[in-house]
Write a protein that holds these residues in place. Structure first.
Motif, mmCIF file in Angstrom:
data_model
loop_
_atom_site.group_PDB
_atom_site.id
_atom_site.type_symbol
_atom_site.label_atom_id
_atom_site.label_comp_id
_atom_site.label_asym_id
_atom_site.label_seq_id
_atom_site.Cartn_x
_atom_site.Cartn_y
_atom_site.Cartn_z
ATOM 1 N N LEU A 1 49.594 87.469 56.827
ATOM 2 C CA LEU A 1 48.303 88.383 56.471
ATOM 3 C C LEU A 1 48.595 89.424 57.595
ATOM 4 O O LEU A 1 48.355 90.819 57.219
ATOM 5 N N ILE A 2 48.666 89.336 58.863
ATOM 6 C CA ILE A 2 48.477 90.308 60.144
ATOM 7 C C ILE A 2 49.563 91.080 59.851
ATOM 8 O O ILE A 2 49.557 92.469 60.040
ATOM 9 N N ASN A 3 51.015 90.538 59.462
ATOM 10 C CA ASN A 3 52.024 91.464 59.187
ATOM 11 C C ASN A 3 51.859 92.418 58.081
ATOM 12 O O ASN A 3 52.671 93.527 58.118
ATOM 13 N N SER A 4 50.966 91.999 57.175
ATOM 14 C CA SER A 4 51.050 93.097 55.992
ATOM 15 C C SER A 4 49.557 93.752 55.995
ATOM 16 O O SER A 4 49.414 94.424 54.816
ATOM 17 N N SER A 5 48.898 93.971 56.723
ATOM 18 C CA SER A 5 47.605 94.587 56.916
ATOM 19 C C SER A 5 47.104 94.705 58.232
ATOM 20 O O SER A 5 47.655 94.084 59.290
ATOM 21 N N ASP A 6 46.238 95.646 58.461
ATOM 22 C CA ASP A 6 45.563 95.929 59.661
ATOM 23 C C ASP A 6 44.182 95.055 60.011
ATOM 24 O O ASP A 6 43.065 95.456 59.678
ATOM 25 N N CYS A 7 44.578 94.024 60.529
ATOM 26 C CA CYS A 7 43.386 93.188 60.696
ATOM 27 C C CYS A 7 43.638 92.066 61.744
ATOM 28 O O CYS A 7 44.891 92.341 62.389
ATOM 29 N N GLU A 8 42.759 91.456 62.148
ATOM 30 C CA GLU A 8 42.896 90.417 63.500
ATOM 31 C C GLU A 8 42.350 89.210 62.917
ATOM 32 O O GLU A 8 41.615 89.230 61.815
ATOM 33 N N VAL A 9 42.978 87.913 63.388
ATOM 34 C CA VAL A 9 42.332 86.586 62.856
ATOM 35 C C VAL A 9 41.758 86.050 64.159
ATOM 36 O O VAL A 9 42.575 85.899 65.291
ATOM 37 N N ILE A 10 40.507 85.657 63.955
ATOM 38 C CA ILE A 10 39.965 84.822 64.984
ATOM 39 C C ILE A 10 39.566 83.691 64.516
ATOM 40 O O ILE A 10 38.621 83.492 63.651
ATOM 41 N N ILE A 11 40.281 82.400 65.190
ATOM 42 C CA ILE A 11 39.911 80.965 64.817
ATOM 43 C C ILE A 11 38.981 80.485 65.954
ATOM 44 O O ILE A 11 39.169 80.591 66.983
ATOM 45 N N VAL A 12 37.584 80.074 65.477
ATOM 46 C CA VAL A 12 36.939 79.203 66.222
ATOM 47 C C VAL A 12 36.990 77.770 66.051
ATOM 48 O O VAL A 12 36.710 77.184 65.172
ATOM 49 N N ASN A 13 37.188 77.121 67.275
ATOM 50 C CA ASN A 13 37.245 75.939 67.317
ATOM 51 C C ASN A 13 36.030 75.221 67.706
ATOM 52 O O ASN A 13 35.568 75.428 68.841
ATOM 53 N N ASN A 14 35.480 74.712 66.768
ATOM 54 C CA ASN A 14 34.197 74.312 66.771
ATOM 55 C C ASN A 14 33.901 72.975 67.389
ATOM 56 O O ASN A 14 33.689 72.157 66.568
ATOM 57 N N GLY A 15 34.159 72.540 68.653
ATOM 58 C CA GLY A 15 33.942 71.188 69.096
ATOM 59 C C GLY A 15 34.598 70.107 68.526
ATOM 60 O O GLY A 15 34.442 68.998 68.647
ATOM 61 N N SER A 16 36.042 70.584 68.177
ATOM 62 C CA SER A 16 37.053 69.491 68.051
ATOM 63 C C SER A 16 36.997 68.269 69.201
ATOM 64 O O SER A 16 37.201 68.769 70.037
ATOM 65 N N THR A 17 37.323 67.089 68.668
ATOM 66 C CA THR A 17 37.538 65.900 69.359
ATOM 67 C C THR A 17 39.077 65.555 69.488
ATOM 68 O O THR A 17 39.302 64.702 70.167
ATOM 69 N N ASP A 18 39.820 66.293 68.605
ATOM 70 C CA ASP A 18 41.152 66.144 68.851
ATOM 71 C C ASP A 18 42.056 67.179 69.604
ATOM 72 O O ASP A 18 41.305 67.736 70.321
ATOM 73 N N ASN A 19 43.028 67.310 69.585
ATOM 74 C CA ASN A 19 43.891 68.405 70.549
ATOM 75 C C ASN A 19 43.743 69.933 69.727
ATOM 76 O O ASN A 19 44.718 70.469 70.044
ATOM 77 N N SER A 20 42.863 70.163 68.937
ATOM 78 C CA SER A 20 43.005 71.283 68.372
ATOM 79 C C SER A 20 42.902 72.490 69.298
ATOM 80 O O SER A 20 43.774 73.435 69.167
ATOM 81 N N ALA A 21 42.024 72.472 70.217
ATOM 82 C CA ALA A 21 42.081 73.605 71.285
ATOM 83 C C ALA A 21 43.394 73.786 71.962
ATOM 84 O O ALA A 21 43.658 74.949 72.425
ATOM 85 N N LYS A 22 43.832 72.819 72.366
ATOM 86 C CA LYS A 22 45.264 72.819 73.144
ATOM 87 C C LYS A 22 46.231 73.413 72.232
ATOM 88 O O LYS A 22 47.036 74.298 72.561
#
Length: 87
Positions: A26-47
Motif C-alpha cells: 500500500l505504501i509503495n503505491s500511494s502517498d500514505c503512512e501506516v501506524i500500527i497500534v499495539n494495544n496491550g498485547s501479552t504475546d511478543n507483538s510489540a517486539k
C-alpha cells in the motif's frame, strides 16, 4: 493526497509479518503512512512489530502497555495528516 492508516492490533505476533507485507504494498503505491497500534498485547507483538517496521520510514508503531480499547488509543495520538482511516 497524504493520509494515515491506523491499524490496531492485540496479540497478533504471528500475523504481523503478513500485515507488514500488505502495508508495504500500500505504501509503495500511494502517498500514505501506516501506524500500527499495539494495544496491550501479552504475546511478543510489540517486539516483533519494532523489528519489522524498523527499516521503513512510512511505517510506525505505537505501543500501549495496557489494553484500553481502540478509540481511546486514537485519542492518545494526534494525527498531522489530512485523512485518518481506521480498520
Amino acid at each position: 493526497m497524504r493520509f494515515s492508516l491506523v491499524i490496531p492490533c492485540f496479540n497478533e505476533e504471528e500475523n504481523l509479518p503478513g500485515l507488514i507485507d500488505r502495508c508495504l504494498a500500500l505504501i509503495n503505491s500511494s502517498d500514505c503512512e501506516v501506524i500500527i497500534v499495539n494495544n496491550g498485547s501479552t504475546d511478543n507483538s510489540a517486539k516483533t512489530l519494532r523489528r519489522l517496521i524498523e527499516p521503513h520510514i512510512n511505517l510506525r508503531a505505537i505501543n500501549i502497555e495496557k489494553n484500553i480499547g481502540q478509540l481511546v488509543n486514537l485519542s492518545y495520538w494526534v494525527m498531522r495528516n489530512q485523512i485518518i482511516n481506521q480498520i
